[in-house]
Write a protein that holds these residues in place. Structure first.
Motif, short mmCIF file in Angstrom:
data_model
loop_
_atom_site.label_atom_id
_atom_site.label_comp_id
_atom_site.label_asym_id
_atom_site.label_seq_id
_atom_site.Cartn_x
_atom_site.Cartn_y
_atom_site.Cartn_z
N ILE A 12 0.84 -1.20 0.00
CA ILE A 12 0.00 0.00 0.00
C ILE A 12 0.88 1.26 0.00
O ILE A 12 0.62 2.21 -0.74
N GLY A 19 -6.08 5.28 -2.90
CA GLY A 19 -7.17 4.37 -3.21
C GLY A 19 -7.41 4.19 -4.70
O GLY A 19 -7.96 3.17 -5.13
N LEU A 22 -6.20 0.97 -6.28
CA LEU A 22 -6.73 -0.26 -5.67
C LEU A 22 -6.47 -1.51 -6.52
O LEU A 22 -6.02 -2.53 -6.00
N VAL A 44 -6.99 -3.90 3.75
CA VAL A 44 -6.91 -2.97 2.60
C VAL A 44 -8.05 -1.96 2.71
O VAL A 44 -7.86 -0.76 2.52
N SER A 45 -9.23 -2.46 3.03
CA SER A 45 -10.41 -1.59 3.16
C SER A 45 -10.16 -0.50 4.21
O SER A 45 -10.41 0.68 3.97
N LEU A 48 -7.17 1.97 3.10
CA LEU A 48 -7.47 2.85 1.96
C LEU A 48 -8.78 3.61 2.15
O LEU A 48 -9.15 4.44 1.33
N ILE A 50 -11.76 2.41 1.83
CA ILE A 50 -12.66 2.02 0.75
C ILE A 50 -13.57 0.93 1.32
O ILE A 50 -13.08 -0.02 1.94
N ILE A 55 -14.44 -3.36 -2.60
CA ILE A 55 -13.24 -4.15 -2.88
C ILE A 55 -13.65 -5.54 -3.37
O ILE A 55 -13.09 -6.05 -4.34
#
Ligand code: FES
Length: 152
Positions: A12, A19, A22, A44-45, A48, A50, A55
């Motif tokens: 990341i 984002g 992604l 990751v969610s 970022l 998001i 995702i």
């Protein structure tokens, strides 16, 4: 899992935590880990910012991503039109018989996953099989039988 999550941070940060990267981030994780576990996607969610469902939408849309564990070696057999004409169905039968897994499956020892693809862009070599990054054009029965011994 801690080691895997450390790698996620590295991936990341490589993209500056942006984002909009992604898909690239997921591709890098897929390459490193060979699949996208839910725990990692949650990380990751969060990192970022998001939503997880967004995702998952991307992870299920692209064939490059897998939400189930994959084997150490990915075998792909092309079933595009040009390869079909040149004998891809027989090639696939031989690969299935040799690896003892069907397309979409992974061997129980996690060595091989088998997939079919629609065109690899090298139709003149057809029928084409790829093991990891190695392309085999018109592989012989012997070439196929040697795969289990050649790939640990
Ligand atoms: S159809 Fe198989 S490489 Fe194009």
């Amino acid at each position: 899992m801690a080691q895997e999550l450390a790698n996620i941070d590295e991936i990341i940060s490589k993209y500056g935590g942006d984002g909009s990267a992604l898909i690239q981030i997921l591709l890098d994780i897929q390459r490193e880990n060979r699949w996208l576990p839910r725990e990692i996607l949650k990380q990751v969610s969060q990192k970022l910012e998001i939503p997880l469902n967004q995702i998952y939408h991307i992870a299920t849309f692209y064939k490059a991503f897998s939400l189930i564990p994959k084997g150490r070696h990915l075998v792909s057999v092309c079933l595009g039109t040009a390869c079909q004409v040149r004998g891809a169905p027989r090639l696939l039968d031989k690969v299935v018989e040799t690896l003892k897994i069907a397309p979409g499956e992974t061997s129980s020892d996690m060595r091989f996953s088998l997939d079919t693809v629609n065109c690899l862009g090298c139709c003149a070599l057809g029928p084409v099989m790829v093991v990891d990054d190695v392309y085999y054009g018109k592989p012989s029965a012997k070439d196929i039988e040697q795969i289990p011994a050649a790939y640990e």
